[in-house]
Motif scaffolding. Structure first.
Motif, PDB file in Angstrom:
ATOM      1  N   ALA A  42       0.834  -1.204   0.000  1.00  0.00           N
ATOM      2  CA  ALA A  42       0.000   0.000   0.000  1.00  0.00           C
ATOM      3  C   ALA A  42       0.869   1.254   0.000  1.00  0.00           C
ATOM      4  N   VAL A  43       1.919   1.263   0.806  1.00  0.00           N
ATOM      5  CA  VAL A  43       2.823   2.410   0.862  1.00  0.00           C
ATOM      6  C   VAL A  43       3.518   2.610  -0.487  1.00  0.00           C
ATOM      7  N   ALA A  44       3.923   1.514  -1.123  1.00  0.00           N
ATOM      8  CA  ALA A  44       4.583   1.614  -2.429  1.00  0.00           C
ATOM      9  C   ALA A  44       3.647   2.207  -3.476  1.00  0.00           C
ATOM     10  N   ILE A  45       2.382   1.799  -3.464  1.00  0.00           N
ATOM     11  CA  ILE A  45       1.408   2.347  -4.416  1.00  0.00           C
ATOM     12  C   ILE A  45       1.223   3.842  -4.176  1.00  0.00           C
ATOM     13  N   ILE A  46       1.124   4.237  -2.914  1.00  0.00           N
ATOM     14  CA  ILE A  46       0.981   5.658  -2.594  1.00  0.00           C
ATOM     15  C   ILE A  46       2.211   6.432  -3.047  1.00  0.00           C
ATOM     16  N   PHE A  47       3.396   5.893  -2.804  1.00  0.00           N
ATOM     17  CA  PHE A  47       4.632   6.570  -3.200  1.00  0.00           C
ATOM     18  C   PHE A  47       4.730   6.720  -4.715  1.00  0.00           C
ATOM     19  N   ILE A  48       4.398   5.662  -5.450  1.00  0.00           N
ATOM     20  CA  ILE A  48       4.448   5.721  -6.912  1.00  0.00           C
ATOM     21  C   ILE A  48       3.449   6.754  -7.428  1.00  0.00           C
ATOM     22  N   GLY A  49       2.250   6.778  -6.852  1.00  0.00           N
ATOM     23  CA  GLY A  49       1.259   7.781  -7.246  1.00  0.00           C
ATOM     24  C   GLY A  49       1.740   9.189  -6.974  1.00  0.00           C
ATOM     25  N   PHE A  50       2.381   9.399  -5.822  1.00  0.00           N
ATOM     26  CA  PHE A  50       2.922  10.711  -5.477  1.00  0.00           C
ATOM     27  C   PHE A  50       4.003  11.124  -6.475  1.00  0.00           C
ATOM     28  N   ALA A  51       4.876  10.177  -6.846  1.00  0.00           N
ATOM     29  CA  ALA A  51       5.943  10.483  -7.804  1.00  0.00           C
ATOM     30  C   ALA A  51       5.366  10.809  -9.184  1.00  0.00           C
ATOM     31  N   ILE A  52       4.382  10.042  -9.632  1.00  0.00           N
ATOM     32  CA  ILE A  52       3.759  10.304 -10.932  1.00  0.00           C
ATOM     33  C   ILE A  52       3.066  11.665 -10.918  1.00  0.00           C
ATOM     34  N   GLY A  53       2.372  11.969  -9.824  1.00  0.00           N
ATOM     35  CA  GLY A  53       1.716  13.273  -9.709  1.00  0.00           C
ATOM     36  C   GLY A  53       2.724  14.412  -9.733  1.00  0.00           C
ATOM     37  N   GLY A  54       3.860  14.228  -9.072  1.00  0.00           N
ATOM     38  CA  GLY A  54       4.909  15.244  -9.079  1.00  0.00           C
ATOM     39  C   GLY A  54       5.480  15.469 -10.466  1.00  0.00           C
ATOM     40  N   VAL A  55       5.667  14.386 -11.202  1.00  0.00           N
ATOM     41  CA  VAL A  55       6.148  14.518 -12.583  1.00  0.00           C
ATOM     42  C   VAL A  55       5.109  15.244 -13.424  1.00  0.00           C
ATOM     43  N   GLY A  56       3.841  14.922 -13.217  1.00  0.00           N
ATOM     44  CA  GLY A  56       2.775  15.593 -13.964  1.00  0.00           C
ATOM     45  C   GLY A  56       2.739  17.088 -13.706  1.00  0.00           C
ATOM     46  N   ILE A  57       2.992  17.503 -12.474  1.00  0.00           N
ATOM     47  CA  ILE A  57       3.003  18.933 -12.148  1.00  0.00           C
ATOM     48  C   ILE A  57       4.190  19.630 -12.811  1.00  0.00           C
ATOM     49  N   THR A  58       5.337  18.951 -12.854  1.00  0.00           N
ATOM     50  CA  THR A  58       6.526  19.602 -13.415  1.00  0.00           C
ATOM     51  C   THR A  58       6.550  19.588 -14.937  1.00  0.00           C
ATOM     52  N   LEU A  59       5.709  18.805 -15.571  1.00  0.00           N
ATOM     53  CA  LEU A  59       5.687  18.737 -17.041  1.00  0.00           C
ATOM     54  C   LEU A  59       4.663  19.686 -17.641  1.00  0.00           C
ATOM     55  N   GLY A  60       4.587  20.855 -17.144  1.00  0.00           N
ATOM     56  CA  GLY A  60       3.722  21.778 -17.851  1.00  0.00           C
ATOM     57  C   GLY A  60       2.816  22.661 -17.058  1.00  0.00           C
ATOM     58  N   PRO A  61       1.930  22.297 -16.284  1.00  0.00           N
ATOM     59  CA  PRO A  61       1.525  21.009 -15.709  1.00  0.00           C
ATOM     60  C   PRO A  61       0.667  20.173 -16.666  1.00  0.00           C
ATOM     61  N   ASP A  62       0.860  18.880 -16.592  1.00  0.00           N
ATOM     62  CA  ASP A  62       0.066  17.929 -17.360  1.00  0.00           C
ATOM     63  C   ASP A  62      -0.972  17.349 -16.405  1.00  0.00           C
ATOM     64  N   TRP A  63      -2.195  17.842 -16.495  1.00  0.00           N
ATOM     65  CA  TRP A  63      -3.217  17.495 -15.520  1.00  0.00           C
ATOM     66  C   TRP A  63      -3.671  16.053 -15.619  1.00  0.00           C
ATOM     67  N   VAL A  64      -3.548  15.446 -16.787  1.00  0.00           N
ATOM     68  CA  VAL A  64      -3.931  14.037 -16.924  1.00  0.00           C
ATOM     69  C   VAL A  64      -2.958  13.163 -16.136  1.00  0.00           C
ATOM     70  N   VAL A  65      -1.666  13.412 -16.290  1.00  0.00           N
ATOM     71  CA  VAL A  65      -0.660  12.645 -15.552  1.00  0.00           C
ATOM     72  C   VAL A  65      -0.816  12.897 -14.050  1.00  0.00           C
ATOM     73  N   PHE A  66      -1.047  14.152 -13.682  1.00  0.00           N
ATOM     74  CA  PHE A  66      -1.279  14.465 -12.277  1.00  0.00           C
ATOM     75  C   PHE A  66      -2.500  13.719 -11.741  1.00  0.00           C
ATOM     76  N   GLY A  67      -3.564  13.666 -12.530  1.00  0.00           N
ATOM     77  CA  GLY A  67      -4.781  12.957 -12.126  1.00  0.00           C
ATOM     78  C   GLY A  67      -4.549  11.477 -11.933  1.00  0.00           C
ATOM     79  N   VAL A  68      -3.739  10.877 -12.815  1.00  0.00           N
ATOM     80  CA  VAL A  68      -3.393   9.459 -12.662  1.00  0.00           C
ATOM     81  C   VAL A  68      -2.644   9.249 -11.346  1.00  0.00           C
TER      82      VAL A  68
END
Length: 69
Positions: free
Chosen positions: A15-41
């Motif tokens: 569960a912690v790993a899933i939360i961490f991966i989601g947090f990392a993907i959301g962070g990448v989404g914010i820094t890429l523009g922001p790309d709201w679809v990636v952030f939403g994922v």
């Protein structure tokens, strides 16, 4: 002396790993523009990880040590 461990159960770490991966993907989404679809994922993964954490009762992994005095 307490014989407990602070390590946690494997399903709690999943569960912690899933939360961490989601947090990392959301962070990448914010820094890429922001790309709201990636952030939403990423946000969805964090929410799913939170539901899994509640389902496996992650808070019972906590070991309360005897007070030090």
């Amino acid at each position: 002396m307490s014989t407990g461990s602070h390590a946690g159960r494997p399903k709690s770490w999943v569960a912690v790993a899933i939360i961490f991966i989601g947090f990392a993907i959301g962070g990448v989404g914010i820094t890429l523009g922001p790309d709201w679809v990636v952030f939403g994922v990423g946000a969805a993964l964090v929410a799913i990880g939170g539901v899994i954490a509640l389902a496996v009762d992650i808070m019972t992994d906590v070991v309360v040590d005897e007070p030090r005095g």
